[in-house]
Design a protein around this motif. Structure first.
Motif, mmCIF file in Angstrom:
data_model
loop_
_atom_site.group_PDB
_atom_site.id
_atom_site.type_symbol
_atom_site.label_atom_id
_atom_site.label_comp_id
_atom_site.label_asym_id
_atom_site.label_seq_id
_atom_site.Cartn_x
_atom_site.Cartn_y
_atom_site.Cartn_z
ATOM 1 N N PHE A 88 0.829 -1.201 0.000
ATOM 2 C CA PHE A 88 0.000 0.000 0.000
ATOM 3 C C PHE A 88 0.865 1.255 0.000
ATOM 4 C CE2 PHE A 88 -2.100 3.406 2.390
ATOM 5 C CZ PHE A 88 -3.242 3.586 1.625
ATOM 6 N N MET A 89 1.947 1.223 0.765
ATOM 7 C CA MET A 89 2.840 2.378 0.838
ATOM 8 C C MET A 89 3.502 2.656 -0.505
ATOM 9 S SD MET A 89 4.697 1.914 4.553
ATOM 10 C CE MET A 89 5.897 3.184 4.144
ATOM 11 N N LEU A 90 3.886 1.593 -1.240
ATOM 12 C CA LEU A 90 4.525 1.782 -2.537
ATOM 13 C C LEU A 90 3.560 2.412 -3.533
ATOM 14 C CD1 LEU A 90 6.900 1.450 -4.419
ATOM 15 C CD2 LEU A 90 6.185 -0.905 -4.860
ATOM 16 N N ILE A 91 2.333 1.904 -3.591
ATOM 17 C CA ILE A 91 1.331 2.479 -4.492
ATOM 18 C C ILE A 91 1.055 3.932 -4.118
ATOM 19 C CG2 ILE A 91 -1.141 2.444 -5.016
ATOM 20 C CD1 ILE A 91 0.322 0.551 -6.715
ATOM 21 N N SER A 92 0.916 4.190 -2.816
ATOM 22 C CA SER A 92 0.651 5.550 -2.345
ATOM 23 C C SER A 92 1.786 6.493 -2.720
ATOM 24 C CB SER A 92 0.447 5.534 -0.829
ATOM 25 O OG SER A 92 0.235 6.836 -0.339
ATOM 26 N N LEU A 93 3.027 6.021 -2.553
ATOM 27 C CA LEU A 93 4.189 6.843 -2.879
ATOM 28 C C LEU A 93 4.254 7.141 -4.372
ATOM 29 C CD1 LEU A 93 6.865 8.187 -2.079
ATOM 30 C CD2 LEU A 93 7.972 5.957 -2.330
ATOM 31 N N LEU A 94 4.013 6.123 -5.194
ATOM 32 C CA LEU A 94 4.058 6.316 -6.644
ATOM 33 C C LEU A 94 2.990 7.305 -7.110
ATOM 34 C CD1 LEU A 94 4.650 2.637 -7.837
ATOM 35 C CD2 LEU A 94 6.276 4.530 -7.965
ATOM 36 N N LYS A 95 1.802 7.197 -6.544
ATOM 37 C CA LYS A 95 0.727 8.112 -6.934
ATOM 38 C C LYS A 95 1.027 9.541 -6.497
ATOM 39 C CE LYS A 95 -3.079 4.834 -7.348
ATOM 40 N NZ LYS A 95 -4.475 4.507 -7.006
ATOM 41 N N GLN A 96 1.659 9.689 -5.339
ATOM 42 C CA GLN A 96 2.047 11.026 -4.892
ATOM 43 C C GLN A 96 3.070 11.643 -5.838
ATOM 44 O OE1 GLN A 96 3.237 11.319 -0.744
ATOM 45 N NE2 GLN A 96 1.726 9.786 -0.148
ATOM 46 N N LEU A 97 4.058 10.843 -6.244
ATOM 47 C CA LEU A 97 5.086 11.339 -7.157
ATOM 48 C C LEU A 97 4.483 11.740 -8.501
ATOM 49 C CD1 LEU A 97 7.895 8.726 -6.402
ATOM 50 C CD2 LEU A 97 7.950 11.156 -5.838
ATOM 51 N N ILE A 98 3.532 10.952 -8.981
ATOM 52 C CA ILE A 98 2.882 11.249 -10.258
ATOM 53 C C ILE A 98 2.046 12.518 -10.167
ATOM 54 C CG2 ILE A 98 1.045 10.447 -11.809
ATOM 55 C CD1 ILE A 98 2.206 7.631 -11.431
ATOM 56 N N ASN A 99 1.335 12.704 -9.052
ATOM 57 C CA ASN A 99 0.469 13.871 -8.900
ATOM 58 C C ASN A 99 1.252 15.151 -8.642
ATOM 59 O OD1 ASN A 99 -1.933 12.448 -9.287
ATOM 60 N ND2 ASN A 99 -2.046 11.853 -7.129
ATOM 61 N N ILE A 100 2.468 15.020 -8.107
ATOM 62 C CA ILE A 100 3.299 16.202 -7.869
ATOM 63 C C ILE A 100 3.795 16.791 -9.181
ATOM 64 C CG2 ILE A 100 5.550 16.943 -6.968
ATOM 65 C CD1 ILE A 100 5.100 15.085 -4.599
ATOM 66 N N ASN A 101 4.127 15.920 -10.134
ATOM 67 C CA ASN A 101 4.708 16.375 -11.398
ATOM 68 C C ASN A 101 3.610 16.810 -12.367
ATOM 69 O OD1 ASN A 101 5.969 16.350 -14.092
ATOM 70 N ND2 ASN A 101 7.722 15.456 -13.025
ATOM 71 N N PRO A 102 3.665 18.039 -12.883
ATOM 72 C CA PRO A 102 2.616 18.515 -13.797
ATOM 73 C C PRO A 102 2.571 17.756 -15.118
ATOM 74 C CG PRO A 102 4.453 20.069 -13.710
ATOM 75 C CD PRO A 102 4.689 19.073 -12.626
ATOM 76 N N HIS A 103 3.679 17.111 -15.497
ATOM 77 C CA HIS A 103 3.703 16.356 -16.751
ATOM 78 C C HIS A 103 2.905 15.056 -16.655
ATOM 79 C CE1 HIS A 103 6.636 19.013 -18.599
ATOM 80 N NE2 HIS A 103 7.402 18.908 -17.522
ATOM 81 N N THR A 104 2.782 14.509 -15.442
ATOM 82 C CA THR A 104 2.103 13.221 -15.275
ATOM 83 C C THR A 104 0.805 13.322 -14.477
ATOM 84 O OG1 THR A 104 3.512 12.803 -13.335
ATOM 85 C CG2 THR A 104 4.231 11.889 -15.442
ATOM 86 N N ARG A 105 0.572 14.460 -13.829
ATOM 87 C CA ARG A 105 -0.628 14.613 -12.996
ATOM 88 C C ARG A 105 -1.899 14.447 -13.830
ATOM 89 N NH1 ARG A 105 -0.418 19.902 -11.583
ATOM 90 N NH2 ARG A 105 1.234 19.436 -10.071
ATOM 91 N N GLY A 106 -2.765 13.531 -13.397
ATOM 92 C CA GLY A 106 -4.032 13.315 -14.079
ATOM 93 C C GLY A 106 -3.921 12.547 -15.380
ATOM 94 N N ARG A 107 -2.733 12.011 -15.667
ATOM 95 C CA ARG A 107 -2.536 11.324 -16.946
ATOM 96 C C ARG A 107 -2.196 9.849 -16.785
ATOM 97 N NH1 ARG A 107 0.763 16.529 -18.752
ATOM 98 N NH2 ARG A 107 -0.968 17.736 -19.613
#
Length: 297
Positions: free
Chosen positions: A173-192
């Protein structure tokens, strides 16, 4: 009875058999067709192309030789090879899949492909780096998911240099949560991108899907041993790295070769020790630094 399938990939020394025809630029390779140099399979959405990687070979005489490669498929009349819209090359019929490239992802994990393992058979989908910028052969590093979690390792010798344990459900759960946080922080990947984790009695795997099909985003195991998320830039017509793990490229075991210095904040991050020079400058230009450096004479 399972139909006999024979995939031949090699150097043609003679003309193709007269009953074999060239494959046109479509998404299907059918019986008695051959995919030769210059031919290609193109997915129906036009996003993926399958063709032959054909580097020039310099002979001992100095002449450049361009080898002729082909792929031919021998099978029954109901079987074909199809390049799907998601980039998966599938060999089989409408009722029986014999092989798919998503089970052998090379150095790239495409959206929709599974990264994980089968608990019943032990089959593991490994992502393996390529040898250098022009040679897609097996490189030094691979990443896999097994019963103990995710591990990045050098292949020969086998050395784990990064890992994430998944012995406990909280770890996953922590790994998935961390990956999603990293993706949402970056404007290039957020929401994509949306990342999913599946763990049941038969298999465990991670996968990701694109929420915006107008973007091309890929997970890649780089030559240097880093797992990267890359997004295609229309402006530069190249892949742009937006995330890497481990963050420090010097973490990967032996990435710079012998008698070298690794500095993760420099570009390039590998350099020779004082009084040493690159043993194979041509290989260094292709991001293959395994030969390292040698003492100046």
């Amino acid at each position: 009875m399972t139909p006999l399938i024979n995939i031949s990939l090699g150097l043609i020394l003679v003309f193709l058999h007269s009953t074999t025809t060239s494959c046109a630029a479509n998404d299907v390779l059918r019986v008695a067709q051959a995919l030769t140099v210059g031919d290609k399979l193109v997915s129906r959405n036009g996003k993926f192309t399958l063709g032959f990687f054909q580097p020039s070979i310099v002979s001992k005489s100095g002449n450049i030789i361009s080898p002729n490669w082909y792929v031919a498929i021998t099978m029954n009349n109901t079987t074909s090879a199809v390049l799907s819209n998601d980039g998966n090359l599938v060999i089989g019929s409408s009722s029986n899949m014999l092989w798919q490239s998503f089970d052998n992802p090379s150095d790239v994990l495409l959206p929709g492909a599974k990264f994980g393992w089968n608990k019943l058979t032990g089959f593991t989908r490994q992502i393996i780096s390529k040898k250098n910028l022009i040679d897609p052969g097996l490189g030094l590093y691979h990443v896999e998911l097994g019963s103990k979690g995710v591990s990045l390792r050098r292949r020969n010798p086998s050395v784990v240099y990064w890992s994430w344990s998944s012995k406990k459900s909280t770890d996953k759960f922590m790994l998935i949560s961390l990956l999603k946080q990293l993706i949402n922080i970056n404007p290039h990947t957020r929401g994509r991108i949306d990342i999913k984790h599946v763990d049941n009695n038969q298999e465990e795997y991670y996968t990701y899907i694109l929420l915006d099909e107008s973007y091309s985003i890929y997970v890649l195991l780089d030559i240097s041993g880093q797992v990267e998320i890359n997004i295609w830039s229309q402006l530069t017509q190249s892949l742009q790295k937006v995330y890497a793990q481990p963050a420090d490229p010097c973490t990967a075991f032996g990435t710079c070769g012998p008698f070298t210095i690794c500095n993760g904040v420099s570009r390039p991050f590998c350099d020779c020790m004082e009084s040493f020079s690159r043993k194979s400058p041509q290989d260094w230009e292709l991001d293959d630094r395994t030969a390292g450096c040698m003492r100046n004479t």
